[in-house]
Write a protein that holds these residues in place. Structure first.
Motif, mmCIF file in Angstrom:
data_model
loop_
_atom_site.group_PDB
_atom_site.id
_atom_site.type_symbol
_atom_site.label_atom_id
_atom_site.label_comp_id
_atom_site.label_asym_id
_atom_site.label_seq_id
_atom_site.Cartn_x
_atom_site.Cartn_y
_atom_site.Cartn_z
ATOM 1 N N ALA A 260 2.620 -60.943 -20.448
ATOM 2 C CA ALA A 260 1.906 -61.165 -21.794
ATOM 3 C C ALA A 260 0.427 -60.471 -21.594
ATOM 4 O O ALA A 260 -0.107 -59.726 -22.350
ATOM 5 N N GLY A 261 -0.358 -60.608 -20.283
ATOM 6 C CA GLY A 261 -1.596 -60.071 -20.259
ATOM 7 C C GLY A 261 -1.503 -58.602 -20.164
ATOM 8 O O GLY A 261 -2.387 -57.977 -20.446
ATOM 9 N N LEU A 282 -3.400 -58.459 -33.899
ATOM 10 C CA LEU A 282 -3.073 -59.528 -35.015
ATOM 11 C C LEU A 282 -1.579 -59.930 -34.916
ATOM 12 O O LEU A 282 -1.174 -61.383 -35.012
ATOM 13 N N LEU A 283 -0.697 -58.888 -35.027
ATOM 14 C CA LEU A 283 0.952 -59.190 -34.711
ATOM 15 C C LEU A 283 1.155 -59.787 -33.482
ATOM 16 O O LEU A 283 2.012 -60.689 -33.387
ATOM 17 N N PHE A 284 0.247 -59.313 -32.442
ATOM 18 C CA PHE A 284 0.784 -59.893 -31.154
ATOM 19 C C PHE A 284 0.275 -61.360 -31.191
ATOM 20 O O PHE A 284 1.254 -62.159 -30.598
ATOM 21 N N ALA A 285 -0.787 -61.728 -31.674
ATOM 22 C CA ALA A 285 -1.246 -63.033 -31.599
ATOM 23 C C ALA A 285 -0.539 -63.907 -32.405
ATOM 24 O O ALA A 285 0.086 -64.939 -32.032
ATOM 25 N N ALA A 292 5.390 -69.739 -29.500
ATOM 26 C CA ALA A 292 5.275 -71.177 -29.087
ATOM 27 C C ALA A 292 5.537 -72.297 -29.849
ATOM 28 O O ALA A 292 6.065 -73.208 -29.423
ATOM 29 N N LEU A 293 5.529 -72.088 -31.004
ATOM 30 C CA LEU A 293 5.776 -73.393 -32.045
ATOM 31 C C LEU A 293 7.251 -73.457 -31.835
ATOM 32 O O LEU A 293 7.777 -74.651 -32.030
ATOM 33 N N ALA A 294 8.000 -72.283 -32.110
ATOM 34 C CA ALA A 294 9.419 -72.502 -32.285
ATOM 35 C C ALA A 294 10.141 -73.135 -30.602
ATOM 36 O O ALA A 294 10.861 -73.743 -30.632
ATOM 37 N N SER A 295 9.482 -72.478 -29.436
ATOM 38 C CA SER A 295 9.962 -73.121 -28.168
ATOM 39 C C SER A 295 9.762 -74.486 -27.956
ATOM 40 O O SER A 295 10.262 -75.261 -27.307
ATOM 41 N N TRP A 296 8.525 -75.091 -28.560
ATOM 42 C CA TRP A 296 8.198 -76.489 -28.738
ATOM 43 C C TRP A 296 9.184 -77.320 -29.134
ATOM 44 O O TRP A 296 9.236 -78.796 -28.958
ATOM 45 N N GLN A 297 9.903 -76.821 -30.115
ATOM 46 C CA GLN A 297 11.340 -77.759 -30.629
ATOM 47 C C GLN A 297 12.306 -78.028 -29.354
ATOM 48 O O GLN A 297 12.925 -79.108 -29.664
ATOM 49 N N TRP A 298 12.266 -77.064 -28.510
ATOM 50 C CA TRP A 298 13.393 -77.262 -27.530
ATOM 51 C C TRP A 298 12.660 -77.984 -26.019
ATOM 52 O O TRP A 298 13.147 -78.546 -25.417
ATOM 53 N N PHE A 299 11.386 -77.388 -26.063
ATOM 54 C CA PHE A 299 10.918 -77.784 -24.490
ATOM 55 C C PHE A 299 9.486 -78.330 -24.956
ATOM 56 O O PHE A 299 8.566 -78.071 -25.739
ATOM 57 N N PHE A 317 -3.298 -68.907 -26.497
ATOM 58 C CA PHE A 317 -4.763 -69.339 -26.382
ATOM 59 C C PHE A 317 -5.646 -68.034 -25.631
ATOM 60 O O PHE A 317 -6.583 -67.751 -25.787
ATOM 61 N N CYS A 318 -4.837 -67.698 -24.414
ATOM 62 C CA CYS A 318 -5.797 -66.648 -23.516
ATOM 63 C C CYS A 318 -5.871 -65.406 -24.452
ATOM 64 O O CYS A 318 -6.755 -64.666 -24.342
ATOM 65 N N THR A 319 -4.833 -65.113 -25.277
ATOM 66 C CA THR A 319 -4.867 -63.962 -26.015
ATOM 67 C C THR A 319 -6.144 -63.953 -27.099
ATOM 68 O O THR A 319 -6.744 -63.138 -27.106
ATOM 69 N N LEU A 320 -6.249 -65.243 -27.853
ATOM 70 C CA LEU A 320 -7.095 -65.238 -28.661
ATOM 71 C C LEU A 320 -8.485 -65.460 -28.003
ATOM 72 O O LEU A 320 -9.745 -64.647 -28.628
#
Length: 407
Positions: A260-261, A282-285, A292-299, A317-320
Motif C-alpha cells: 500500500a505504501g 481521493l480514490l485510493f483513500a 477496511a470496513l468490509a473486511s471488518w465484517q469478517w475479521f 490511516f497512514c494514507t490520510l
C-alpha cells in the motif's frame, strides 16, 4: 526513464523523510510509555482479543508503510547506477537478511536467556551486540581506506558470531528465533513486497503497474484466510512448516501494508499521474477505507493477530496522515517545523537502537534511564515525550559527527 518510474531528479523527498521521522519519534515515545503505570487505555496496545486499535497499534504498520513508500525510490536509484534486476534483488535480499538478524538478536536481549549459563551478563552482552551491529552496518566514508572498512566490518561479524555462540537459553540451548522482532518482521515484509515491486517494474505502463501491485496486496490479504487465519485468531496451531511460518510471522498482511505504501508513493510522485493526483489520492483513500470496513465484517481488528481489517485500517490511516504531511510540506511549503524530524529520517536505524544502547549501558552500572518519580501518570507521559525528543537530538548530533547506520 522507464514509463513506470518516478522522477528522482529532486533527490530526497522531504515529505517521506518527515513522515519517517515522525514515526520514529512516536515509536520512541510509545516504547518508553510502555513502562509507565496509570496512563489512559488509548495510550497502550490493545489486547489481541480486543476488536479495535489505538494510535500505539499504528506505529508498527506506519514503519511498514513508510518502507513501502521508499521502495520505488531505492530500487530506481540502484537501477540508475547500472544494476540489473538480479543485482537489485541481491541487495534487497541482503537488506532483508540484515533486518532479520538484528531483529532476532534484539529479541534475545528481552527474554529467553539464562545469565547463569552465559559468560557475560545480559547488559554487557546487549551492549556488545549493538556495538557489533554498528561496526557491521555503519556507513563508512567513501574516501576512507577500504582495508579499514573491511577490518571493522569483519570484527563486527566475528563479534556477532561469538556473542550468538555464547548465548544460552534456560535449557542450555543456543540462540534461536523466539520470534523475529519488529525489525525482523519488517525484513520479511520488505523482502516479499520488494520482490513484487521488482516484478511490477517489468510492466511499462504505470496504471497496469498499480493494478498489479494492488492485486498482489489483495492476494496477501486473502492469504490470511487461506493459511488458516481464523485458526490463528482462535489460538489454534497451524499445520505445516510454510503455513506455520506464515501465520506466526503474519508476513502476508504485513506485506500488504508495505505494498500500500508503494502504491501511494507512485500515486504521489509519478510524473504521468500529476495531472489527476488529487482525484487519484481521493480514490485510493476511499477504496482503502471501504475495504477496511468490509473486511471488518469478517475479521476483528487486531494488531497481534495482524488481521486483514487491522492491515487495511492501518494503511488507510497512514494514507490520510501522509497526505496531510505531503500537502503541508511538499505542496504548501511549510517546512521549518520539519527540523526536529529530519535527522531521524536519514538515520532511522540508529534512532531505533539508540534507546536500547543507552539502557544497556546504564544497566551495566546498575542504573536506569528513567527516575522512579516518572514511573506513572502525567509525569511519566511528559518524561516519555522528553525522552523521545532527546533521542532525536542525540541522533542528530551523532549523525553530524558522522555516525550513520544503513543496511
Amino acid at each position: 526513464m522507464r514509463t513506470s518510474d518516478l522522477d528522482l531528479s529532486a533527490g530526497r523527498v522531504l515529505s517521506i523523510d518527515v513522515f519517517r521521522g515522525i514515526t520514529i519519534f512516536v515509536m520512541v515515545f510509545v516504547n518508553e510509555l510502555s513502562g509507565i503505570n496509570d496512563i489512559p487505555w488509548w495510550m497502550k496496545h490493545l489486547p489481541a482479543s480486543t476488536d479495535g486499535m489505538t494510535f500505539v497499534d499504528l506505529v508498527f504498520p506506519a514503519f511498514l508503510f513508510i518502507v513501502g513508500m521508499s521502495v520505488p525510490f531505492a530500487v530506481q536509484a540502484r537501477a540508475r547506477k547500472g544494476e540489473n534486476p538480479l543485482q537489485q534483488f541481491k541487495h534487497l535480499l541482503l537488506r532483508s537478511l540484515g533486518l532479520v538478524i538484528i531483529g532476532v538478536l534484539m529479541v534475545s536481549t528481552i527474554g529467553g536467556f539464562d545469565e547463569s549459563q552465559m559468560a557475560l551478563s545480559m547488559p554487557v552482552w546487549t551492549l556488545l551486540m549493538y556495538l557489533a551491529v554498528l561496526l557491521v552496518w555503519a556507513q563508512y566514508p567513501r574516501h576512507g581506506a577500504a582495508v579499514i572498512r573491511n577490518l571493522a566490518q569483519g570484527c563486527g561479524v566475528l563479534a556477532l558470531v561469538l556473542l550468538a555462540y555464547s548465548f544460552r537459553g534456560p535449557d542450555g540451548s543456543y540462540i534461536s528465533p523466539q520470534w523475529w522482532g519488529i525489525l525482523g518482521l519488517i525484513g520479511w515484509a520488505y523482502l516479499l513486497a520488494g520482490t513484487v515491486f521488482l516484478i511490477s517494474r517489468r510492466v511499462s505502463h504505470v496504471r497496469l503497474q498499480l493494478l498489479l501491485l494492488g492485486a498482489a496486496a489483495c492476494f496477501f490479504l486473502v492469504l490470511f484466510a487461506l493459511l488458516d487465519g481464523q485458526a490463528a485468531v482462535a489460538g489454534q496451531p497451524a499445520i505445516g512448516f510454510i503455513q506455520r511460518w506464515a501465520v506466526e510471522n503474519n508476513s502476508h498482511t504485513h506485506t500488504a501494508i508495505v505494498l500500500a505504501g508503494v502504491m501511494l508513493s507512485i500515486l504521489c510522485y509519478h510524473p504521468a499521474l500529476q495531472a489527476k493526483r488529487s482525484r487519484n489520492l481521493l480514490l485510493f483513500a476511499g477504496l482503502l477505507g471501504a475495504l477496511a470496513l468490509a473486511s471488518w465484517q469478517w475479521f476483528p481488528i487486531s494488531k497481534i493477530w495482524a488481521t486483514p481489517s487491522w492491515a487495511l485500517f492501518s494503511a488507510w490511516f497512514c494514507t490520510l496522515l501522509f497526505v496531510a504531511v505531503f500537502v503541508l510540506v511538499d505542496l504548501k511549503g511549510y517546512q521549518r517545523w520539519c527540523t526536529l524530524f529530519a535527522p531521524a529520517a536519514v538515520n532511522p536505524l540508529l534512532a531505533y537502537i539508540l534507546p536500547y544502547i543507552l539502557a544497556s549501558a546504564a544497566a551495566i552500572v546498575g542504573a536506569t534511564l528513567r527516575p522512579a518519580v516518572f514511573d506513572s501518570g502525567v509525569a511519566g507521559m511528559l518524561w516519555s515525550l522528553a525522552f523521545a525528543a532527546i533521542i532525536l537530538l542525540l541522533t542528530a548530533l551523532l549523525t553530524r559527527l558522522g555516525l550513520k547506520v544503513k543496511l
